[in-house]
Design an enzyme around this catalytic site. Structure first.
Site, mmCIF file in Angstrom:
data_model
loop_
_atom_site.group_PDB
_atom_site.id
_atom_site.type_symbol
_atom_site.label_atom_id
_atom_site.label_comp_id
_atom_site.label_asym_id
_atom_site.label_seq_id
_atom_site.Cartn_x
_atom_site.Cartn_y
_atom_site.Cartn_z
ATOM 1 N N ASP A 145 11.391 7.510 25.089
ATOM 2 C CA ASP A 145 11.205 8.952 25.277
ATOM 3 C C ASP A 145 9.955 9.222 24.751
ATOM 4 O O ASP A 145 9.083 8.424 25.193
ATOM 5 C CB ASP A 145 12.336 9.730 24.415
ATOM 6 N N HIS A 214 10.510 15.804 21.325
ATOM 7 C CA HIS A 214 11.845 15.656 22.396
ATOM 8 C C HIS A 214 12.465 14.320 21.885
ATOM 9 O O HIS A 214 13.697 14.320 21.732
ATOM 10 C CB HIS A 214 11.264 15.666 23.853
ATOM 11 N N SER A 529 19.315 16.200 28.462
ATOM 12 C CA SER A 529 18.399 15.557 27.638
ATOM 13 C C SER A 529 19.206 15.366 26.413
ATOM 14 O O SER A 529 19.430 14.340 25.647
ATOM 15 C CB SER A 529 17.111 16.092 27.345
#
Ligand SMILES: *[C@@H]1O[C@H](CO)[C@@H](O)[C@H](O)[C@H]1NC(C)=O
Ligand SMILES: *[C@@H]1O[C@H](CO)[C@@H](O)[C@H](O)[C@H]1NC(C)=O
Ligand SMILES: *[C@@H]1O[C@H](CO)[C@@H](O)[C@H](O)[C@H]1NC(C)=O
Ligand SMILES: *[C@@H]1O[C@H](CO)[C@@H](O)[C@H](O)[C@H]1NC(C)=O
Length: 743
Positions: A145, A214, A529
């Site tokens: 990620d 994220h 996600s």
């Protein structure tokens, strides 16, 4: 002749241009390519790298050129490399017999608390799955990620035992990242920059540290340690924690950039991450990334026993929008949880209406909200607002679904109202899970309402000469009263364009308004996600409980035990246009049910060799297929998808393994897809100490001769007690090979 060179992209280096540049003695323009060579043939990684150099040396003329051209040498999990090549060089490489494929590197996009209790993994009353697995402490989850923020309380390693001795990873140092940033929780961290736009690198930390946020969000959702009283501005207070709260994290930063846009990464960085993760010894790989197909990296990982969990994408509710659909990975859809954020809107006539928001009052405003003038802003584009004074007023904006989906209207409306000095926004839409976007409204209240609520506000606006409105701070409702789960509107839908003979997605998991770590605090996130690390966390627990289960067995346990109804027994819905009862192209087997997955009764297992056969004979059938072409519905998957049932019945075999009590009798329950008759042989399976595996045959008989569309059914094995082992079925009857799917 084998066609190994695929040029999906425009040829930037046309022949003419090449001639021209050659004449000028300038290098013809190069581009990043991924060269795949299959299984790693040598044990010594250095030898593999040298062989990559040799291969390019012949082509490029010198060893130096070869060294300069290769960006990554993949040498642990599989053999191959990423190199800067001209179109012509790429073509020449593809001609070599030892090369399986040469493809341009493609761009990757990135697409709590409550969610775990909702899934039955309540920390205050921990079920066996948590306690028996010791909260996942022996399992290593690799997260590919945007990096991680190691100072977050979610990554505290307090009370952790030593790092598992099989761990072979590293803690790669870099900007704002020291050796002490790795711990007994974050046991390794690496980063990959090759081929990434330098602009994106410049904005970010050149290290595993996560600027975008994220990766911190997804890592803490999968395996965040217990944090008491995490909240976003006092909303949604609760214990924050990951699904496997004591699992170890290995961080692979492969996407870069900041802000609300998409992160930048590419096949080269992600493959390098997977190659290293295989070497390092991760047990689960969690990838909240969207890319287009053909994941041989994941295939090699699965062969080594690593379960690979991928996000299915956020481009629903369009059909055929699901991505990352290779049969060997778990593809995840996103669902809502039983938490809502009701926000009361009081009109000047004292009528109360309810919308949703995450509007919180700042402490020094605690005297309470007050009435403000209310104006009608129509669709709230600059044009629509021209001539309306919105300063200090609350604006009613209505999205026009005929023109564009609500999310595009929302961002325009929010910025126009804020920039115009508005005091608030009431935004009308059909449900699209926009709540997270209202975080960007800051101190200005942004309330989402349904179109029928908006119509009531409109009638009040028309009849009142000086309309006013008051927006109260958001409260939270949790539990019984909230209809959940539902498949989120944005969650990408099947069937898979690349693998129509496989049902995708595989499973749905919470992915709407998930509270998880962001730097040193907590924010909401929505998307597949967020759903992906929920599945990765559960996989870690299952792995800890059943260390000998293959990735296929773990997927089978998840899919066959998933729920298709909510706690009231009502069918799970799928949001979208129109809202409908969910089918396998929305949620695969259904909504994840961790406790049942721990004890599935029977599993559909697959030897990784069968995946290779399929890969060789489907994707690369022209070169390396050693047997006749096999459709993927012959793989022993926990689902059956037949996209091309013609006049002749199709027979599909499955083998099923007992992993429950030794002596068991399972009976079949069949739900026929409309227009198709399923015949099952046998329809009773008797397991005992000597018979752990049974095979059975499902025959699909078309009832009509028609150019049809997909219909759905299921096959369930039931032991009369607590095990129901259900697989989803999708069939399309066709007459002609060409057809248009319904949209
Ligand atoms: C991580 O490393 C940086 C740079 O060495 C340091 O300033 C920071 O305190 C470290 N954080 C943790 C949690 O150790
Ligand atoms: C709250 O009070 C602080 C300190 O007096 C002030 O700086 C801030 O602007 C106030 N916030 C609001 C929303 O009034
Ligand atoms: C608003 O409308 C007027 C009259 O049609 C036009 O002249 C003006 O350019 C518009 N302003 C904006 C910001 O679009
Ligand atoms: C698939 O192709 C690879 C590369 O040629 C080969 O090594 C492998 O044995 C093949 N696997 C199967 C199952 O055919």
């Amino acid at each position: 002749m084998a066609f190994k060179f695929s040029s999906h992209f425009h040829i930037t280096c046309l022949l003419l241009l090449c001639l021209h540049t050659l004449l000028l003695k300038v290098e013809c323009s190069t581009k990043l390519y991924i060269v795949y060579l299959g299984e790693k043939k040598h044990e010594d990684p250095n030898h593999v790298t040298n062989s990559h150099h040799d291969m390019l040396t012949t082509l490029l003329g010198s060893k130096e050129e070869a060294r300069g051209s290769i960006i990554y040498s993949y040498k642990h999990g599989f053999s191959g490399f990423a190199a800067m090549l001209t179109e012509d060089q790429a073509k020449q490489l593809a001609e070599l017999p030892e090369v399986i494929s040469v493809k341009p590197s493609r761009k990757y996009k990135m697409s709590t608390t409550r969610s775990w209790d909702f899934l039955g993994l309540d920390y205050t009353h921990p079920p066996e799955l948590l306690t028996k697995s010791n909260y996942g402490e022996d399992v290593i989850i690799g997260v590919v990620d945007s990096g991680v923020w190691p100072e977050s309380k979610s990554f505290s390693d307090e009370g952790y035992g030593p790092i598992p001795s099989r761990w072979k990873g590293v803690c790669q140092l870099g900007e704002a990242w020291g050796a002490n940033n790795c711990s007994r929780k974050i046991i390794g961290a690496r980063f990959y920059t090759a081929g990434v736009d330098p602009q994106n690198l410049k904005m970010d930390y050149l290290s595993p540290r996560d600027k975008k946020g994220h990766g911190t969000h997804t890592a803490s959702t999968a395996a965040g340690s217990l944090v008491v009283e995490a909240s976003f501005n006092d909303l949604a207070i609760g214990w924050a924690r990951g699904g496997a709260p004591r699992a170890r994290l290995a961080i692979y930063k492969a996407t870069w950039g900041t802000g609300h846009g998409l992160g930048a990464g590419n096949s080269a960085t992600v493959l390098a991450a997977i190659d290293d993760a295989i070497h390092d010894g991760v047990d689960v790989l969690s990838l909240s990334l969207i890319e287009d197909e053909d994941s041989f990296g994941a295939l090699h990982a699965v062969e080594k026993g690593i379960t690979v969990v991928y996000a299915g994408g956020n481009t629903g509710p369009q059909p055929k929008s699901i991505r990352n659909t290779a049969p060997w990975v778990i593809t995840v859809a996103a669902s809502t949880i039983d938490r809502s954020f009701p926000t009361v809107i009081t009109l000047g006539n004292n009528q109360n209406l309810v919308g949703q928001s995450i509007y919180h009052e700042s402490k020094n405003q605690s005297s309470g909200s007050n009435f403000k003038e209310l104006v009608y802003g129509d669709i709230c584009t600059a044009d629509a607002l021209n001539g309306t004074d919105i300063t200090g007023k609350v604006v009613l904006c209505i999205s026009d679904a005929l023109v564009a989906p609500p999310e595009s209207f929302f961002s325009i409306a929010a910025s126009n109202v804020r920039n115009g000095g508005g005091a608030g926004l009431i935004f009308a839409q059909y449900t699209t899970n926009l709540l997270v976007s209202t975080e960007n409204c800051g101190a200005m209240p942004c309330v989402l309402v349904d179109l029928d609520i908006a119509s009531q506000i409109e009638s009040y606006l028309i009849t009142e000469s000086s309309p006013t409105v008051m927006i109260k701070p958001t409260t939270i409702t949790i539990g019984e009263e909230v209809l959940a789960p539902k498949v989120a509107a944005f969650s990408s839908r099947g069937p898979s364009v690349y693998f129509p003979t496989v049902i995708k997605p595989d499973i749905a998991a919470p992915g709407v308004n998930i509270l998880a770590a962001f730097r040193n605090s907590y924010i909401f996130g929505s998307g597949t996600s967020m759903a992906t690390p929920h599945v990765s966390g559960v996989v870690a627990l299952l792995k800890s409980l059943h260390p000998d289960w293959s990735p296929a067995a773990i997927k089978s346990a998840l899919v066959t035990t998933a729920s298709t109804t909510d706690k009231y027994g009502m069918p799970i819905l799928a949001e979208g246009l129109p809202r409908k009862i969910a089918d396998p192209f929305d949620y695969g087997g259904g909504h994840i049910n961790p406790e049942r997955a721990a004890d599935p009764g029977l599993i559909y297992d697959i030897d990784a060799k069968d995946y290779y056969k399929f890969y060789n004979c489907t994707i690369k059938q022209f070169e390396i297929c050693s047997s006749p072409l096999i459709p993927a519905y012959f793989l022993n998957l926990p689902s059956i998808s037949i996209p091309n049932l013609k006049n002749t019945p199709i027979e599909v075999w499955r083998a099923i393994t007992n992993v429950g009590q030794e002596d068991a009798v399972y009976k079949a329950m069949i739900s026929d897809p409309a227009g198709v008759k399923l015949e099952l042989d046998p329809n009773v399976l008797v397991f005992d100490a000597t018979k752990r595996v049974h095979s059975f045959k499902v025959t699909f008989v078309p009832k009509h001769k028609v150019q049809g569309d997909y219909t759905f059914g299921s096959l369930t094995w039931y032991d009369g007690d607590k095990h129901t082992v259900r697989i989803p079925i999708a069939v399309r009857i066709i007459v002609q090979e060409f057809y248009a799917d319904t949209e």
